[in-house]
Design a protein around this motif. Structure first.
Motif, PDB file in Angstrom:
ATOM      1  N   GLN A 442      49.838  35.387  27.418  1.00 34.96           N
ATOM      2  CA  GLN A 442      49.946  34.265  28.347  1.00 34.96           C
ATOM      3  C   GLN A 442      49.625  34.704  29.772  1.00 34.96           C
ATOM      4  O   GLN A 442      48.905  34.025  30.510  1.00 34.96           O
ATOM      5  N   MET A 443      50.130  35.887  30.157  1.00 28.35           N
ATOM      6  CA  MET A 443      49.869  36.396  31.498  1.00 28.35           C
ATOM      7  C   MET A 443      48.412  36.846  31.647  1.00 28.35           C
ATOM      8  O   MET A 443      47.751  36.534  32.636  1.00 28.35           O
ATOM      9  N   VAL A 444      47.919  37.578  30.653  1.00 30.10           N
ATOM     10  CA  VAL A 444      46.530  38.030  30.702  1.00 30.10           C
ATOM     11  C   VAL A 444      45.584  36.837  30.716  1.00 30.10           C
ATOM     12  O   VAL A 444      44.538  36.855  31.385  1.00 30.10           O
ATOM     13  N   GLY A 445      45.955  35.786  30.008  1.00 30.56           N
ATOM     14  CA  GLY A 445      45.106  34.610  29.909  1.00 30.56           C
ATOM     15  C   GLY A 445      44.785  33.991  31.257  1.00 30.56           C
ATOM     16  O   GLY A 445      43.698  33.440  31.451  1.00 30.56           O
ATOM     17  N   ILE A 446      45.715  34.072  32.193  1.00 23.86           N
ATOM     18  CA  ILE A 446      45.468  33.509  33.525  1.00 23.86           C
ATOM     19  C   ILE A 446      44.302  34.239  34.187  1.00 23.86           C
ATOM     20  O   ILE A 446      43.382  33.618  34.728  1.00 23.86           O
ATOM     21  N   ALA A 447      44.340  35.565  34.126  1.00 19.40           N
ATOM     22  CA  ALA A 447      43.275  36.359  34.743  1.00 19.40           C
ATOM     23  C   ALA A 447      41.932  36.108  34.068  1.00 19.40           C
ATOM     24  O   ALA A 447      40.908  35.951  34.735  1.00 19.40           O
ATOM     25  N   VAL A 448      41.934  36.070  32.743  1.00 18.94           N
ATOM     26  CA  VAL A 448      40.685  35.867  32.015  1.00 18.94           C
ATOM     27  C   VAL A 448      40.121  34.483  32.314  1.00 18.94           C
ATOM     28  O   VAL A 448      38.912  34.318  32.520  1.00 18.94           O
ATOM     29  N   LYS A 449      40.983  33.481  32.361  1.00 22.01           N
ATOM     30  CA  LYS A 449      40.537  32.115  32.665  1.00 22.01           C
ATOM     31  C   LYS A 449      39.952  32.034  34.075  1.00 22.01           C
ATOM     32  O   LYS A 449      39.026  31.273  34.337  1.00 22.01           O
ATOM     33  N   MET A 450      40.462  32.837  34.987  1.00 20.08           N
ATOM     34  CA  MET A 450      39.966  32.846  36.365  1.00 20.08           C
ATOM     35  C   MET A 450      38.650  33.607  36.502  1.00 20.08           C
ATOM     36  O   MET A 450      38.046  33.609  37.577  1.00 20.08           O
ATOM     37  N   GLY A 451      38.229  34.285  35.438  1.00 13.71           N
ATOM     38  CA  GLY A 451      36.971  35.009  35.490  1.00 13.71           C
ATOM     39  C   GLY A 451      37.107  36.442  35.957  1.00 13.71           C
ATOM     40  O   GLY A 451      36.158  37.018  36.512  1.00 13.71           O
ATOM     41  N   ALA A 452      38.251  37.048  35.711  1.00 11.72           N
ATOM     42  CA  ALA A 452      38.490  38.421  36.164  1.00 11.72           C
ATOM     43  C   ALA A 452      37.495  39.392  35.526  1.00 11.72           C
ATOM     44  O   ALA A 452      37.061  39.221  34.389  1.00 11.72           O
ATOM     45  N   THR A 453      37.147  40.423  36.286  1.00 11.26           N
ATOM     46  CA  THR A 453      36.264  41.476  35.802  1.00 11.26           C
ATOM     47  C   THR A 453      37.081  42.688  35.391  1.00 11.26           C
ATOM     48  O   THR A 453      38.282  42.789  35.680  1.00 11.26           O
ATOM     49  N   LYS A 454      36.421  43.613  34.724  1.00  8.60           N
ATOM     50  CA  LYS A 454      37.096  44.859  34.353  1.00  8.60           C
ATOM     51  C   LYS A 454      37.590  45.581  35.598  1.00  8.60           C
ATOM     52  O   LYS A 454      38.680  46.170  35.595  1.00  8.60           O
ATOM     53  N   GLU A 455      36.816  45.524  36.677  1.00 14.23           N
ATOM     54  CA  GLU A 455      37.215  46.195  37.910  1.00 14.23           C
ATOM     55  C   GLU A 455      38.439  45.532  38.547  1.00 14.23           C
ATOM     56  O   GLU A 455      39.247  46.209  39.193  1.00 14.23           O
ATOM     57  N   ASP A 456      38.602  44.216  38.341  1.00 17.52           N
ATOM     58  CA  ASP A 456      39.823  43.546  38.807  1.00 17.52           C
ATOM     59  C   ASP A 456      41.037  44.109  38.079  1.00 17.52           C
ATOM     60  O   ASP A 456      42.096  44.339  38.684  1.00 17.52           O
ATOM     61  N   PHE A 457      40.892  44.320  36.787  1.00 18.34           N
ATOM     62  CA  PHE A 457      41.977  44.920  36.008  1.00 18.34           C
ATOM     63  C   PHE A 457      42.234  46.344  36.489  1.00 18.34           C
ATOM     64  O   PHE A 457      43.386  46.757  36.640  1.00 18.34           O
ATOM     65  N   ASP A 458      41.163  47.091  36.744  1.00 18.16           N
ATOM     66  CA  ASP A 458      41.305  48.488  37.173  1.00 18.16           C
ATOM     67  C   ASP A 458      42.033  48.598  38.509  1.00 18.16           C
ATOM     68  O   ASP A 458      42.750  49.572  38.755  1.00 18.16           O
TER      69      ASP A 458
END
Length: 481
Positions: A442-458
């Motif tokens: 549920q938490m990860v889904g927010i970032a993915v829905k917003m279009g997060a990149t691998k570098e955003d995660f990093d």
């Protein structure tokens, strides 16, 4: 003065229908009525998500004494008492149904405890004999589990029946490999039932990420599920050889009813099953988890001009409008994305479109979801296999024994997996197999829905020590495709 009795008539009292009805009445000021022939709350509240999740919670306690002993606690194994749990469960479902009824009443929705059929584009006929008219009709009748076309299939249960059992069987054969089959395999095994599962495919959980599927299948077997893939049922009969005169289950009510009460109450003899692998075994019960079908039969839909799809689902456009302009449909009856939160979103979009004059299409992209096996699977976006067919990708993956179970010398493994576009660097998919994966996705889904990149995660600092820190600490791809 309106020519219609109501501005909106909703058929079906599940989560989607109830939300649409009360928002249309309470916020848009519409005159709304709703008909439900069975229990309010629908599949999710009465015979799906809610009771199933409570059973998941109950089944998870089975491992706790052993884990606790690994941490030094002197705790003996306990014994599960189904009647105690079942009594409490029924009380909770009664409470929730009351909440749904109160929400409708408080919003000014007139309710009818009756079956409704269409007479024409603006008219419904109730099983009480009453005829009502409405400017708009919303169909939210959901779906129901189906049995395979097999002789003596009435001897087996479907998922609805599990919640009605007065006693748990000592052994059960589950037919199917989808999320319902796998969830109940884990649940029943945790509650002490001897579980065998047949699935005709090559691996359970078809459509989910291959690596995640494999890990869950392995974990299920470690928990005692006797899983046979590439295996199907050939025939079944009562073990004493006598299956004549059994009362077949009551035919399914078309929206929200239980289709197997008689099967649960009357068929209490062991069932002999012959499988495609050549074995012949006897089980106390057989559970069919082989699919669901939309509740559209005998509702007057086609006579009213409503087009149906090949599975019997109501065909709708992006605004949930059917081929008849005054008739809309949401939820499982449309067979789009069959999840409760999606039906609720569709209901809200319908109200916004029809009663607020703001055409709002339903967004069915990047929907996070969870499979409540043990461990759970949380997922959003594309699988590795699907993404690789679309474009060049990088796969970041970590699988390991988490600290809490490794310390207690348990074999459980978890999986954290990111599918990344080589070109855009966007996260195309995330798959988590771990305890509480549903909460995590549920938490990860927010970032993915917003279009997060691998570098955003990093760039996100890890929370240590946690399992989920792996999602932001995987620096090198495990492979590319």
């Amino acid at each position: 003065m309106s020519a219609f009795d109501y501005d909106l008539f909703v058929i079906g009292g599940g989560s989607g229908g109830v939300r649409a009805a009360r928002v249309a009445a309470g916020e848009a000021g519409a005159r709304v009525a709703l008909a439900e022939e069975d229990r309010y709350g629908g599949t999710c509240v009465i015979r799906g998500c809610v009771p199933k999740k409570l059973m998941v919670f109950a089944s998870e306690f089975a491992d706790l004494p052993e884990q606790a002993r690994g941490y030094g606690w002197q705790i003996e194994d306990g014994q599960f008492d189904w009647p105690t749990f079942h009594t409490h469960l029924r009380g909770e479902l009664d409470r929730l149904e009351g909440v749904y009824r109160k929400l409708l009443s408080g919003s000014g929705v007139e309710t009818f405890d009756a079956r409704a059929r269409l007479k024409d584009a603006h008219t419904v006929e109730l099983s009480t004999g009453e005829v009502k008219t409405a400017k708009h009709i919303l169909i939210a009748t959901g779906g129901r589990p189906v049995r395979p076309d097999l002789p003596n299939a009435h001897l087996g249960m479907v998922s609805d029946d599990i919640f009605l059992l007065e006693d748990l069987p000592k052994s059960v054969l589950i037919i199917g490999g989808g999320y319902i089959a796998c969830e109940f395999a884990c649940i029943l095994a945790g509650l002490g039932v001897e579980v065998t599962q047949y699935y005709r495919g090559a691996q359970v959980l078809r459509g989910f990420d291959e690596e995640a599927r494999g890990l869950i299948a392995e974990a299920m077997q470690q928990r005692g599920v006797d899983l046979h893939i590439g295996t199907d049922i050939v025939e079944m009969a009562c073990d004493d050889g006598y299956d004549e005169g059994l009362t077949p289950p009551v035919e399914a009510t078309q929206y929200g009813g239980n289709d197997s009460v008689d099967a649960v109450e009357e068929i209490d003899r062991p069932i002999r099953v012959k499988a495609t692998n050549g074995t012949e075994r006897v089980f106390d019960a057989v559970l069919f988890a082989t699919g669901r079908t939309p509740n559209t039969e005998d509702m007057g839909l086609e006579e009213a001009g409503v087009k149906l799809g090949r599975k019997g689902e109501i065909a709708v456009d992006e605004y949930s409008q059917s081929s008849v302009p005054s008739i809309y449909a949401i939820g499982d009856v449309t067979d789009r994305v069959n999840l409760t939160p999606v039906a609720i979103r569709e209901g809200m979009a319908f109200v916004e479109t029809v009663f607020h004059g703001n055409p709002t299409p339903v967004d069915h992209e990047l929907i996070p979801s969870a499979v409540f096996t043990q461990p759970e699977l949380g997922t959003i976006g594309m699988t590795e296999e699907a993404a690789a067919e679309q474009e060049e990708i990088e796969v970041y993956c970590a699988s390991f024994r988490p600290m809490n179970t490794a310390f207690a010398d348990h074999p459980d493994r978890v999986l954290f997996k990111l599918i990344v576009s080589k070109e855009s660097r966007r996260i195309l998919g995330c798959h988590i197999v771990a305890p509480h994966a549903g909460e995590l996705i549920q938490m990860v889904g927010i970032a993915v829905k917003m279009g997060a990149t691998k570098e955003d995660f990093d760039r996100t600092v890890a929370v240590h020590p946690t399992m989920s820190e792996e999602i932001v600490t995987m620096r090198k791809p495990a492979r590319t495709a």
